[in-house]
Design a protein around this motif. Structure first.
Motif, PDB file in Angstrom:
ATOM      1  N   LYS A   1      -1.050  15.992  10.012  1.00 57.22           N
ATOM      2  CA  LYS A   1      -1.922  14.812   9.980  1.00 57.22           C
ATOM      3  C   LYS A   1      -1.433  13.816   8.932  1.00 57.22           C
ATOM      4  N   LEU A   2      -1.023  14.326   7.765  1.00 57.35           N
ATOM      5  CA  LEU A   2      -0.517  13.446   6.709  1.00 57.35           C
ATOM      6  C   LEU A   2       0.828  12.830   7.089  1.00 57.35           C
ATOM      7  N   VAL A   3       1.665  13.615   7.753  1.00 53.92           N
ATOM      8  CA  VAL A   3       2.946  13.088   8.234  1.00 53.92           C
ATOM      9  C   VAL A   3       2.699  11.949   9.228  1.00 53.92           C
ATOM     10  N   ASP A   4       1.769  12.169  10.147  1.00 58.34           N
ATOM     11  CA  ASP A   4       1.440  11.153  11.155  1.00 58.34           C
ATOM     12  C   ASP A   4       0.863   9.888  10.512  1.00 58.34           C
ATOM     13  N   ALA A   5       0.194  10.076   9.366  1.00 57.92           N
ATOM     14  CA  ALA A   5      -0.383   8.931   8.643  1.00 57.92           C
ATOM     15  C   ALA A   5       0.663   8.188   7.817  1.00 57.92           C
ATOM     16  N   LYS A   6       1.901   8.716   7.848  1.00 63.26           N
ATOM     17  CA  LYS A   6       3.025   8.101   7.138  1.00 63.26           C
ATOM     18  C   LYS A   6       2.770   7.990   5.638  1.00 63.26           C
ATOM     19  N   VAL A   7       2.335   9.113   5.044  1.00 61.74           N
ATOM     20  CA  VAL A   7       2.168   9.123   3.596  1.00 61.74           C
ATOM     21  C   VAL A   7       3.537   9.010   2.927  1.00 61.74           C
ATOM     22  N   ASN A   8       3.525   8.475   1.712  1.00 63.35           N
ATOM     23  CA  ASN A   8       4.769   8.309   0.960  1.00 63.35           C
ATOM     24  C   ASN A   8       5.140   9.560   0.178  1.00 63.35           C
ATOM     25  N   GLY A   9       4.175  10.459  -0.008  1.00 66.92           N
ATOM     26  CA  GLY A   9       4.416  11.711  -0.711  1.00 66.92           C
ATOM     27  C   GLY A   9       3.168  12.569  -0.663  1.00 66.92           C
ATOM     28  N   VAL A  10       3.321  13.857  -0.962  1.00 64.90           N
ATOM     29  CA  VAL A  10       2.194  14.801  -0.897  1.00 64.90           C
ATOM     30  C   VAL A  10       2.104  15.597  -2.199  1.00 64.90           C
ATOM     31  N   ILE A  11       0.882  15.726  -2.697  1.00 64.88           N
ATOM     32  CA  ILE A  11       0.592  16.598  -3.832  1.00 64.88           C
ATOM     33  C   ILE A  11      -0.222  17.766  -3.279  1.00 64.88           C
ATOM     34  N   GLY A  12       0.313  18.980  -3.380  1.00 60.49           N
ATOM     35  CA  GLY A  12      -0.369  20.145  -2.825  1.00 60.49           C
ATOM     36  C   GLY A  12       0.646  21.043  -2.134  1.00 60.49           C
ATOM     37  N   HIS A  13       0.201  22.096  -1.576  1.00 57.88           N
ATOM     38  CA  HIS A  13      -1.177  22.549  -1.484  1.00 57.88           C
ATOM     39  C   HIS A  13      -1.497  23.407  -2.716  1.00 57.88           C
ATOM     40  N   LEU A  14      -2.725  23.937  -2.756  1.00 59.42           N
ATOM     41  CA  LEU A  14      -3.113  24.761  -3.898  1.00 59.42           C
ATOM     42  C   LEU A  14      -2.547  26.170  -3.775  1.00 59.42           C
ATOM     43  N   ASN A  15      -2.781  26.827  -2.641  1.00 64.46           N
ATOM     44  CA  ASN A  15      -2.366  28.224  -2.441  1.00 64.46           C
ATOM     45  C   ASN A  15      -0.919  28.308  -1.977  1.00 64.46           C
ATOM     46  N   SER A  16      -0.242  29.349  -2.396  1.00 64.23           N
ATOM     47  CA  SER A  16       1.118  29.590  -1.897  1.00 64.23           C
ATOM     48  C   SER A  16       1.103  29.822  -0.393  1.00 64.23           C
TER      49      SER A  16
ATOM     50  N   VAL B   1       0.857  -1.199   0.000  1.00 70.46           N
ATOM     51  CA  VAL B   1       0.000   0.000   0.000  1.00 70.46           C
ATOM     52  C   VAL B   1       0.888   1.244   0.000  1.00 70.46           C
ATOM     53  N   VAL B   2       0.638   2.122  -0.961  1.00 69.27           N
ATOM     54  CA  VAL B   2       1.363   3.388  -1.046  1.00 69.27           C
ATOM     55  C   VAL B   2       0.358   4.522  -0.852  1.00 69.27           C
ATOM     56  N   LYS B   3       0.597   5.329   0.163  1.00 68.48           N
ATOM     57  CA  LYS B   3      -0.319   6.425   0.487  1.00 68.48           C
ATOM     58  C   LYS B   3       0.189   7.745  -0.101  1.00 68.48           C
ATOM     59  N   ILE B   4      -0.658   8.388  -0.873  1.00 70.54           N
ATOM     60  CA  ILE B   4      -0.326   9.700  -1.426  1.00 70.54           C
ATOM     61  C   ILE B   4      -1.318  10.725  -0.889  1.00 70.54           C
ATOM     62  N   GLY B   5      -0.795  11.734  -0.245  1.00 71.78           N
ATOM     63  CA  GLY B   5      -1.650  12.786   0.310  1.00 71.78           C
ATOM     64  C   GLY B   5      -1.944  13.865  -0.721  1.00 71.78           C
ATOM     65  N   HIS B   6      -3.114  14.433  -0.634  1.00 71.61           N
ATOM     66  CA  HIS B   6      -3.452  15.606  -1.445  1.00 71.61           C
ATOM     67  C   HIS B   6      -4.119  16.631  -0.543  1.00 71.61           C
ATOM     68  N   VAL B   7      -3.718  17.889  -0.675  1.00 67.82           N
ATOM     69  CA  VAL B   7      -4.324  18.952   0.128  1.00 67.82           C
ATOM     70  C   VAL B   7      -4.729  20.111  -0.772  1.00 67.82           C
ATOM     71  N   GLY B   8      -5.958  20.575  -0.563  1.00 69.01           N
ATOM     72  CA  GLY B   8      -6.470  21.757  -1.263  1.00 69.01           C
ATOM     73  C   GLY B   8      -7.661  22.293  -0.493  1.00 69.01           C
ATOM     74  N   PRO B   9      -8.103  23.509  -0.800  1.00 72.60           N
ATOM     75  CA  PRO B   9      -9.260  24.086  -0.104  1.00 72.60           C
ATOM     76  C   PRO B   9     -10.571  23.580  -0.696  1.00 72.60           C
ATOM     77  N   VAL B  10     -11.105  22.507  -0.143  1.00 73.65           N
ATOM     78  CA  VAL B  10     -12.384  21.998  -0.638  1.00 73.65           C
ATOM     79  C   VAL B  10     -13.563  22.554   0.165  1.00 73.65           C
ATOM     80  N   SER B  11     -13.280  23.529   1.013  1.00 75.60           N
ATOM     81  CA  SER B  11     -14.327  24.308   1.677  1.00 75.60           C
ATOM     82  C   SER B  11     -13.918  25.774   1.568  1.00 75.60           C
ATOM     83  N   GLY B  12     -14.886  26.666   1.729  1.00 71.04           N
ATOM     84  CA  GLY B  12     -14.579  28.092   1.657  1.00 71.04           C
ATOM     85  C   GLY B  12     -14.798  28.688   0.273  1.00 71.04           C
ATOM     86  N   ALA B  13     -14.348  29.924   0.116  1.00 68.07           N
ATOM     87  CA  ALA B  13     -14.655  30.707  -1.091  1.00 68.07           C
ATOM     88  C   ALA B  13     -14.080  30.132  -2.371  1.00 68.07           C
TER      89      ALA B  13
END
Length: 381
Positions: free
Chosen positions: A93-108, A28-40
């Motif tokens: 949270k993603l670090v604690d979940a031991k993801v193998n890599g992260v795609i994101g975030h959207l905003n600088s 199992v390879v975990k890939i994290g993704h982060v973006g603003p899926v709530s808000g404006a």
């Protein structure tokens, strides 16, 4: 008890052993993704998340092996709400979940503080849309982006404003975020370098919706063009109020405003060819059909048009996985060296990184809006 009866539990045990052996071969390879899926700007965050989902589903359907083991990819999608504090919380949270890599975030503004958390944990991060120059200037070995930065984006828009739009007097507004201030700064450099005068510089926030005071001040200066460093959720209402106040200047912005959603947000304030914006990426003619086909598949799957960066998210996932395959390992420390020297042909074009983690030979696409549609002007480097 017959011999045949005695064999039944034995056969079951053997089958279970084989099943256990097969399961042990799957990784199992975990890939994290982060973006603003709530808000404006949730529409932009969801667009990015959908791009990640397409990549993960395609990889699992195709079947990928890394280091001789069949891989099941899992997407761990998190919402940062476009807020830096929330961004660092979900990063941990993603670090604690031991993801193998992260795609994101959207905003600088969320990508930069989160990047330190990933760096400290040794987890590679590819942003598909953060353009602020400081992101890759921090010296973090695992920080990458697959789009052009604000130096390229803002500078190109500044030169375009003067050379093509013939603007001589320019007003500048930014939303005080890392992205908004950064792209406005680079725009002013480019415009002033070509002889334009910045007649006024104003500031708002990424949550504002009343611009009467700012626009009244700007109207008195009679600019040819207004540049806004910020997102479409603010640019839309600003364009509506410009029309109501009779501010007839051209309107320009970076990738943050350059969405399909801007048409709805701006209403009749969008005008005909009044708005010019740039996407911090783009495809040249040879790549156009591949990109168009991907966008058609996206629309068929999700029932909506691509907003801006879903294809770049998709490519970011695929680029990261390609590095894992080349390294024969999904362990961050082992595939990071391959990511640094990767050469991958994606739906958005060729992807490779310079020493800082910026994409090499990044392209920009300039757009305007006519007849209720976003219309491409040109692709440039």
């Amino acid at each position: 008890m017959s011999f045949k009866t005695k064999m039944i539990p034995l056969a079951g045990a053997i089958a279970f052993a084989f099943a256990g052996s097969a399961a042990a071969q799957e990784m199992v390879v975990k890939i994290g993704h982060v973006g603003p899926v709530s808000g404006a700007i949730a529409h932009l965050g969801k667009d990015n998340e959908n791009g990640a989902k397409m990549a993960i589903e395609e990889l699992n359907a195709k079947g990928v092996s890394i280091g001789g083991k069949k891989v099941k990819f899992e997407l761990l999608a998190e919402d940062d709400g476009g807020d830096p504090k929330q961004g660092t919380t979900v990063a941990q949270k993603l670090v604690d979940a031991k993801v193998n890599g992260v795609i994101g975030h959207l905003n600088s503004g969320t990508t930069i503080p989160a990047s330190k958390i990933y760096n400290d944990a040794g987890i590679p991060q590819i942003s598909p849309s953060a353009t602020a120059v400081p992101y890759t200037n921090q010296g973090f070995k695992g920080a990458f982006r697959v789009v052009a930065n604000d130096g390229q984006l803002g500078g190109t828009l500044g030169r375009y404003a003067v050379q093509i739009s013939k603007a001589k007097k320019i007003a500048v507004i930014d939303d005080k975020t890392a992205y908004g201030e950064g792209v406005a700064k680079e725009f002013m450099k480019g415009a002033k370098g070509k002889g334009a005068e910045i007649v006024v510089q104003e500031h708002t926030t990424d949550k504002s919706n009343d611009f009467a005071a700012i626009l009244t001040t700007i109207k008195a200066k009679q600019p040819d063009l207004i540049f806004f460093g910020g997102m479409d959720s603010v640019a839309g209402p600003m364009l509506r109020q410009m029309k109501a106040l009779g501010v007839n200047a051209k309107f320009m912005g970076g990738d943050g405003i350059c969405s399909a959603k801007l048409i709805e947000l701006a209403g009749d304030g969008i005008g005909e060819g009044q708005v010019v914006c740039a996407e911090a990426g783009g495809v040249l003619d040879a790549q156009k059909k591949i990109n168009d086909d991907w966008k058609a598949a996206y629309k068929k799957k999700f029932g909506v048009e691509v907003q801006i960066y879903a294809p770049y998210v998709y490519d970011a996932v695929m680029t990261m996985v390609e590095a894992m395959k080349q390294a024969n390992s999904a362990e961050p420390a082992k595939y990071l060296p391959m990511l640094k020297k990767i050469k991958y042909k994606g739906v958005t074009g060729d992807i490779s990184f310079d020493d800082k983690g910026d994409i090499k030979d990044g392209t920009l696409t300039l757009f305007t809006y006519k007849a209720g549609k976003r219309e491409q002007l040109t692709v440039t480097k």
